[in-house]
Write an enzyme that holds these catalytic residues in place. Structure first.
Site, PDB file in Angstrom:
ATOM      1  N   GLY A   1       0.813  -1.214   0.000  1.00 57.65           N
ATOM      2  CA  GLY A   1       0.000   0.000   0.000  1.00 57.65           C
ATOM      3  C   GLY A   1       0.846   1.264   0.000  1.00 57.65           C
ATOM      4  O   GLY A   1       0.523   2.244  -0.692  1.00 57.65           O
TER       5      GLY A   1
ATOM      6  N   CYS B   1       2.985   5.661  18.121  1.00 61.45           N
ATOM      7  CA  CYS B   1       4.178   5.720  18.974  1.00 61.45           C
ATOM      8  C   CYS B   1       5.403   5.202  18.251  1.00 61.45           C
ATOM      9  O   CYS B   1       6.340   4.761  18.872  1.00 61.45           O
ATOM     10  CB  CYS B   1       3.939   4.968  20.264  1.00 61.45           C
TER      11      CYS B   1
HETATM   12  N1  PLP Z   1      -2.889   2.856   3.680  1.00 59.04           N
HETATM   13  C1  PLP Z   1      -3.655   2.452   4.706  1.00 59.04           C
HETATM   14  C2  PLP Z   1      -5.010   3.042   4.884  1.00 59.04           C
HETATM   15  C3  PLP Z   1      -3.191   1.505   5.596  1.00 59.04           C
HETATM   16  O1  PLP Z   1      -3.941   1.108   6.627  1.00 59.04           O
HETATM   17  C4  PLP Z   1      -1.894   0.955   5.389  1.00 59.04           C
HETATM   18  C5  PLP Z   1      -1.333  -0.013   6.343  1.00 59.04           C
HETATM   19  O2  PLP Z   1      -1.523   0.069   7.545  1.00 59.04           O
HETATM   20  C6  PLP Z   1      -1.148   1.396   4.295  1.00 59.04           C
HETATM   21  C7  PLP Z   1      -1.677   2.356   3.454  1.00 59.04           C
HETATM   22  C8  PLP Z   1       0.209   0.857   4.003  1.00 59.04           C
HETATM   23  O3  PLP Z   1       0.109  -0.411   3.412  1.00 59.04           O
HETATM   24  P1  PLP Z   1       1.373  -1.400   3.382  1.00 59.04           P
HETATM   25  O4  PLP Z   1       1.549  -1.880   4.795  1.00 59.04           O
HETATM   26  O5  PLP Z   1       0.960  -2.500   2.464  1.00 59.04           O
HETATM   27  O6  PLP Z   1       2.512  -0.622   2.884  1.00 59.04           O
END
Ligand code: PLP
Length: 374
Positions: free
Chosen positions: A70, A316
């Site tokens: 993500g 944190c």
């Molecule tokens: N965007 C959102 C809304 C998320 O909750 C997360 C992960 O916690 C990410 C992006 C990042 O994704 P990744 O852990 O696959 O890099």
């Protein structure tokens, strides 16, 4: 007994996912770009995976770009548009994941202008605010589909309509909502997805890029992924991701919603509790609650001692107890933010686990309050 209630952070990989990945480590380990049979076998599987993910959101396979997750998808979407356009104004919201917020901040240092839209007390971005923030030089709007902390599901179709009318590209981070809502490619120009939130492997994700949208790549190298993401494809990873997508079914949403509603109903009964985020238009797996006179970190640690995993309302990672930017944006005072935990379920969560969590939660809150001199 144990209860893993931190599925918003990451999920257990489904054993059926592990099973389909395995041969691509040890048997079909060819580079998908190689022309020999090992390579062709891997390529075929990668392209099948791409189609599975595309089908899930009603996209074309060539509109799915595999990434490392993500975070990378958010970076590629936002920097990709910004660097292609060269200059301009970007609109996002105050409650985005740091993968979006810090990407926008890095672009501000390069001269781009960024507007961070406020949200209401439930975490919704108002369409009027979006309309008013648009400028002649706005190049991109990036608003997340579902918030990772409080579960708010934004009306992205409305946002996209406004963006289209104004000829502005629209990106949405759908890392949390993918497979937990009926997410469709028709709702945005760019959509970030991640595998490890849906019982797939970590370090794999995808960016949906509508086929008329042009991006500047962030990683340079070979011409992989339509020239948008250089680097040998993580064949076992994307195959696992696709299997995870395949295994997410409509009825799971209903089952999780039922458990979540039970969880919320029971937590509401605790004196001095407050549910953060909306009751409707909320992720089917999310509870976020603050408890008066309780420190979230202590609550987390004591729950952990009982074999229960949740997360807190404090970011944190810097080792400093900063109140969560999301909870601050919806109007919580710092002491309320510090008394907050998030519990996120999955399709593997049982009612017994929820009851075990609730029993411990009630007892620990009582104990912590009795120790609190205030
Ligand atoms: N965007 C959102 C809304 C998320 O909750 C997360 C992960 O916690 C990410 C992006 C990042 O994704 P990744 O852990 O696959 O890099």
């Amino acid at each position: 007994m144990k209860a893993y209630l931190d599925n918003g952070a990451t999920t257990r990989v489904d054993p059926r996912v592990v099973k389909v990945m395995k041969p691509f480590f040890t048997k079909h380990y060819g580079n998908p770009s190689s022309l020999h049979s090992w390579g062709r076998t891997a390529r075929e599987a990668v392209e099948k995976a791409r189609k599975t993910i595309a089908d899930k959101i009603g996209a074309k396979p060539q509109e799915i770009i595999f990434t490392s997750g993500g975070t990378e998808s958010d970076n590629l979407a936002i920097k990709g548009v910004a660097l292609k356009k060269g200059k301009g104004h970007i609109i996002t919201s105050k409650i985005e994941h740091h993968a979006v917020l810090n990407t926008c901040k890095s672009l501000e240092k390069k001269g781009f202008k960024v507007t961070y839209l406020p949200v209401d007390t439930e975490g919704f971005v108002k369409t009027n605010h979006l309309k008013r923030a648009l400028r002649d030089n706005t190049i991109l709007v990036s608003i997340m589909h579902a918030n990772n902390e409080i579960g708010t599901i934004q009306p992205i179709k409305e946002f996209y309509k406004i963006c289209r009318k104004n000829k502005v590209l629209f990106h949405t981070d759908a890392v949390q909502s993918f497979t937990k809502t009926s997410l469709k490619a028709a709702s945005a120009d760019l959509i970030s997805l991640s595998s490890h939130k849906i019982h797939g492997p970590k370090g794999v994700g995808a960016l949906y890029v509508k086929d008329n949208v042009r991006l500047e790549p962030v990683l340079h190298g070979g011409g992989h992924e339509s020239g948008l993401r250089a680097g040998t494809e993580n064949a076992p990873g994307v195959i696992g991701f696709a299997k995870a997508v395949e295994l997410c079914r409509e009825p799971h949403i209903k089952e999780m919603t039922k458990l979540r509603d039970y969880l919320i109903k029971e937590v509401k009964k605790i004196d001095g509790s407050r549910i953060n985020g909306p009751l409707k238009k909320r992720l089917c797996n999310n509870l976020n609650a603050s408890f008066e006179g309780v420190e979230g970190e202590s609550l987390l640690l004591q729950l952990d001692a009982e074999g229960i995993a949740v997360s807190t309302g404090s970011a944190c990672s810097s080792k400093e107890l900063e109140p969560s930017h999301v909870l601050t944006a919806i109007g919580l005072r710092p002491e309320q933010s510090h008394g907050t935990i998030r519990a996120t379920i999955s399709r593997f969560t049982t009612k017994e686990e929820i009851d075990y969590f609730l029993k411990n939660l009630r007892e620990i809150i009582k104990k912590l309050r009795s120790m609190n001199p205030l």
